[in-house]
Design an enzyme around this catalytic site. Structure first.
Site, PDB file in Angstrom:
ATOM      1  N   ARG A 333      -4.947  -0.671   4.732  1.00 22.65           N
ATOM      2  CA  ARG A 333      -5.025   0.503   5.594  1.00 22.65           C
ATOM      3  C   ARG A 333      -4.227   0.267   6.863  1.00 22.65           C
ATOM      4  O   ARG A 333      -4.304  -0.804   7.475  1.00 22.65           O
ATOM      5  CB  ARG A 333      -6.495   0.818   5.965  1.00 22.65           C
ATOM      6  CG  ARG A 333      -7.242   1.608   4.898  1.00 22.65           C
ATOM      7  CD  ARG A 333      -6.772   3.043   4.857  1.00 22.65           C
ATOM      8  NE  ARG A 333      -7.392   3.819   3.822  1.00 22.65           N
ATOM      9  CZ  ARG A 333      -6.897   3.988   2.609  1.00 22.65           C
ATOM     10  NH1 ARG A 333      -5.784   3.378   2.255  1.00 22.65           N
ATOM     11  NH2 ARG A 333      -7.506   4.758   1.728  1.00 22.65           N
ATOM     12  N   GLU A 362       1.144   8.184   9.136  1.00 23.35           N
ATOM     13  CA  GLU A 362       1.929   8.374   7.910  1.00 23.35           C
ATOM     14  C   GLU A 362       2.254   9.850   7.725  1.00 23.35           C
ATOM     15  O   GLU A 362       1.329  10.673   7.708  1.00 23.35           O
ATOM     16  CB  GLU A 362       1.160   7.832   6.703  1.00 23.35           C
ATOM     17  CG  GLU A 362       0.933   6.325   6.767  1.00 23.35           C
ATOM     18  CD  GLU A 362       0.177   5.772   5.566  1.00 23.35           C
ATOM     19  OE1 GLU A 362      -0.213   6.567   4.674  1.00 23.35           O
ATOM     20  OE2 GLU A 362      -0.017   4.551   5.495  1.00 23.35           O
ATOM     21  N   HIS A 383       3.447   3.677   1.291  1.00 18.17           N
ATOM     22  CA  HIS A 383       2.078   3.784   0.772  1.00 18.17           C
ATOM     23  C   HIS A 383       2.074   3.933  -0.754  1.00 18.17           C
ATOM     24  O   HIS A 383       1.589   4.927  -1.301  1.00 18.17           O
ATOM     25  CB  HIS A 383       1.334   4.957   1.416  1.00 18.17           C
ATOM     26  CG  HIS A 383      -0.158   4.774   1.405  1.00 18.17           C
ATOM     27  ND1 HIS A 383      -0.971   5.262   2.387  1.00 18.17           N
ATOM     28  CD2 HIS A 383      -0.981   4.149   0.519  1.00 18.17           C
ATOM     29  CE1 HIS A 383      -2.228   4.953   2.113  1.00 18.17           C
ATOM     30  NE2 HIS A 383      -2.259   4.285   0.985  1.00 18.17           N
TER      31      HIS A 383
END
Length: 628
Positions: A333, A362, A383
């Site tokens: 994370r 993000e 990601h």
């Protein structure tokens, strides 16, 4: 029209102030008792007839739910206002609008909703003629959702949770639940699920690839060659064999990473407050404290959730303590690694390289993050931890299977095929899925109800002390939640269940302590309730081989060696004289037409009577004794 549809005392109640409903209306989720028997409550099931999927998931999720009789609506990328409208129950009688119908099913004795069309009759009053006119109208049931499935796009805020009075479960088809307001869901008693095992392999494999990439400069060398250079010496790497890998977070992904990197010949050390040294040793990881890890690690990989305790876990101070040239990997994370501190450590040589798949923001926009991504010793990916075909399918199927396992409207044999593996906000619910825990949860709730009656309600500053004995009960810390759920039954304005009982208890000013004694081989639990105004009362109970909850004692009075079964049709009375009080109780119950099936008496400072009747009835008021 419907102000509240919620679980109370193991049942779901309808509050209808402006509709004269039958007060004997059977309710949603109620478990109708069989006369003369005790039936444990269904502590881990909810009605899931209609589910909304608001983010794109693998089609197998939809297919699996529909195959088990759960209706699915897919509406993706809804703006917040549209989502609020979509999940809000139709709750008013408006001319020309469709509205909700409830129907009672004789076989299941449940009230259900949805998918009904019928002609109803109603009357309108005409002022001019002063006559009531009968009219008819086609009515279609209102469409509301019991479950919501999301991925990362949909933000399940407190407003969204509050908008629906029927929402029971929110499922995240993935691991992280940062986009779900866990506190709001918990307070309202909504179960939050994730799919913890679905993307473990994919995230693990990306982590391992990034570690190898850092060791051998694969990405940089590839880009150099594409640009026409042949820089063999510049991209000389190092072996992983013999190096030390620190794994922070020894859950599913951390364990998989450690196992695979051991095949490279790496020494694996790690930290996880929830894993014992013996447990870590079982997969060849040496558990250490963080301060011991920093100076030893050649590589650090993080696999923890982003919580206050892990925010900026890898920070400037830590990077200073680490071995010079340490390499950092984050596929967990954004925010666990302090991006500014990492950039500075890369610049001054304290950090020899970093591989990042996740970021605080993000897509990244912050200048510091963008500079970090551009650093020559950083490998960055957008990601991709769960971005494999297999992981997407796996998390979709896993969340659907958990919905089916929870759904009381699915066939028992179908529910038994699946497990609830990802309860985020209520460990007691996951525990309730284990058959051997169910009777103890039922016992705890029954004792909780009993104690609430003995202190005549639940008031602020009530102290509840819970003690368990016996080795098998050592891990049953969830029993305190079940006691609270029992005690608060009928004493809260909000809907009550095993999910929100601790939060509501804290809100009510109730203090709870739990301790365990493993030295005693006998298994029982004892609950003591204290308040300065109401005094102190205690009750002890156990579960026997028949899996029924037994009350062993109240205060200093014991119900023999066997105890008495708590539950259906058992009425508790307190008196002073055995013979006189018992005669009054028996005659009082007989006068109301009750058939007494058993009587148990416990004598101490006071005399306690437990009388079981064949009929389900309210405990009557009898002169000379106190009824609970």
């Amino acid at each position: 029209m419907f102000e509240e549809l919620w679980e109370e005392d193991g049942k779901t109640t309808l509050s209808t102030p402006d509709w004269d409903m039958n007060p004997d209306l059977p309710v949603f989720g109620s478990l109708v008792p069989v006369k003369g028997t005790y039936r444990p409550e269904a502590t881990m099931s909810v009605t899931l007839r209609n589910v909304l999927i608001s983010d794109a998931v693998d089609p197998l999720c939809v297919q699996l739910l529909q195959e088990h009789g759960i209706n699915v609506t897919c509406k993706y990328k809804l703006p917040k206002e549209e989502l609020l409208k979509e999940i809000k129950i139709v709750d008013t009688w408006v001319p020309g609008e469709d509205y909700l119908l409830l129907t009672y099913e004789e076989e299941s004795r449940l009230w259900t909703r949805g998918y009904l069309e019928r002609i109803i009759s109603f009357y309108t009053y005409e002022e001019e003629s002063r006559l009531w006119t009968r009219r008819e109208k086609l009515v279609i049931s209102g469409y509301n959702y019991d479950g919501l499935i999301v991925r990362s796009d949909t933000k399940v805020t407190g407003d969204v949770i509050a908008a629906s009075s029927t929402l029971r479960v929110v499922g995240r088809a993935g691991t992280g639940v940062d986009n779900i307001d866990i506190d709001a869901a918990t307070r309202k008693g909504v179960i939050v699920l994730n799919a913890p095992g679905g993307n473990s392999i994919s995230a693990c494999e990306l982590t391992c690839a990034l570690i190898a990439n850092l060791a051998r400069n694969v990405a940089s060398a590839c880009q150099s060659l594409r640009e026409g250079r042949w820089d063999r010496k510049l991209y000389t790497g190092s072996e992983l064999h013999g190096k030390t890998l620190a794994v922070l977070g020894l859950g599913r992904i951390g364990r998989e990473v450690a196992t695979r990197m051991q095949a490279y010949g790496m020494r694996t050390i790690g930290f996880d407050p929830m894993v014992t040294a013996e447990g870590a040793k079982s997969f060849n990881v040496e558990k250490m404290e963080l301060e011991e890890i920093w100076p030893l690690a050649d590589y650090i990989t993080v696999h923890t959730p982003l919580i206050p305790q892990t925010k900026n876990l890898i920070n400037n101070e830590v990077l200073t303590k680490c071995k010079k040239g340490v390499r950092v990997v984050n596929v967990a994370r954004g925010g666990i690694v302090d991006e500014s501190a990492l950039l500075n450590a890369l610049k001054d040589g304290r950090c020899g390289g970093a591989a990042l798949d996740v970021f605080v923001e993000e897509p990244p926009k912050d200048p510091v993050t963008l500079e970090l991504i551009q650093h020559p010793k950083v490998v960055a990916t957008p990601h991709l931890g769960a971005s494999t075909d297999e992981a997407q399918q796996r998390v979709a199927v896993e969340i659907a299977e958990q919905f089916i396992a929870l759904a009381s409207n699915c066939r028992p044999e179908d529910r038994a095929k699946y497990q609830v593996t990802g309860v985020v906000n209520a460990p007691v619910l996951a525990a309730a899925m284990v058959p051997s825990n169910g009777p103890w949860i039922s016992l705890a709730k029954e004792i909780g109800r009993l104690m609430a009656k003995m202190i005549q309600g639940v008031i602020p500053a009530t102290q509840i002390d819970i003690k368990t004995t016996g080795r098998e009960l050592e891990s049953m810390k969830f029993l305190s939640t079940a006691v609270l759920a029992g005690m608060l039954t009928g004493h809260t304005k909000n809907g009550l269940n095993l999910i929100n009982a601790p939060a509501l208890a804290k809100e009510a000013g109730i203090l709870v302590s739990l301790k365990h004694d493993s030295s005693n081989e006998s298994q029982f639990m004892e609950v003591t309730v204290k308040h300065t105004k109401m005094g102190s009362h205690s009750a002890r109970g156990t579960v026997r081989a028949d899996e029924l909850p037994y009350l062993l004692s109240i205060n200093d009075a014991t119900f023999g060696q066997s105890g008495i079964v708590l539950g259906n049709n058992a009425h508790l009375f307190q008196g002073q004289d055995h013979n006189t009080n018992l005669a009054s109780i028996v005659s009082g119950l007989a006068a109301q037409g009750a058939t007494i099936t058993s009587v148990a008496v416990a004598t101490g400072k006071n005399t306690w009577f437990v009388v079981r009747t064949a009929e389900t009835m309210q405990t009557p008021v009898i002169p000379g004794v106190v009824a609970f």
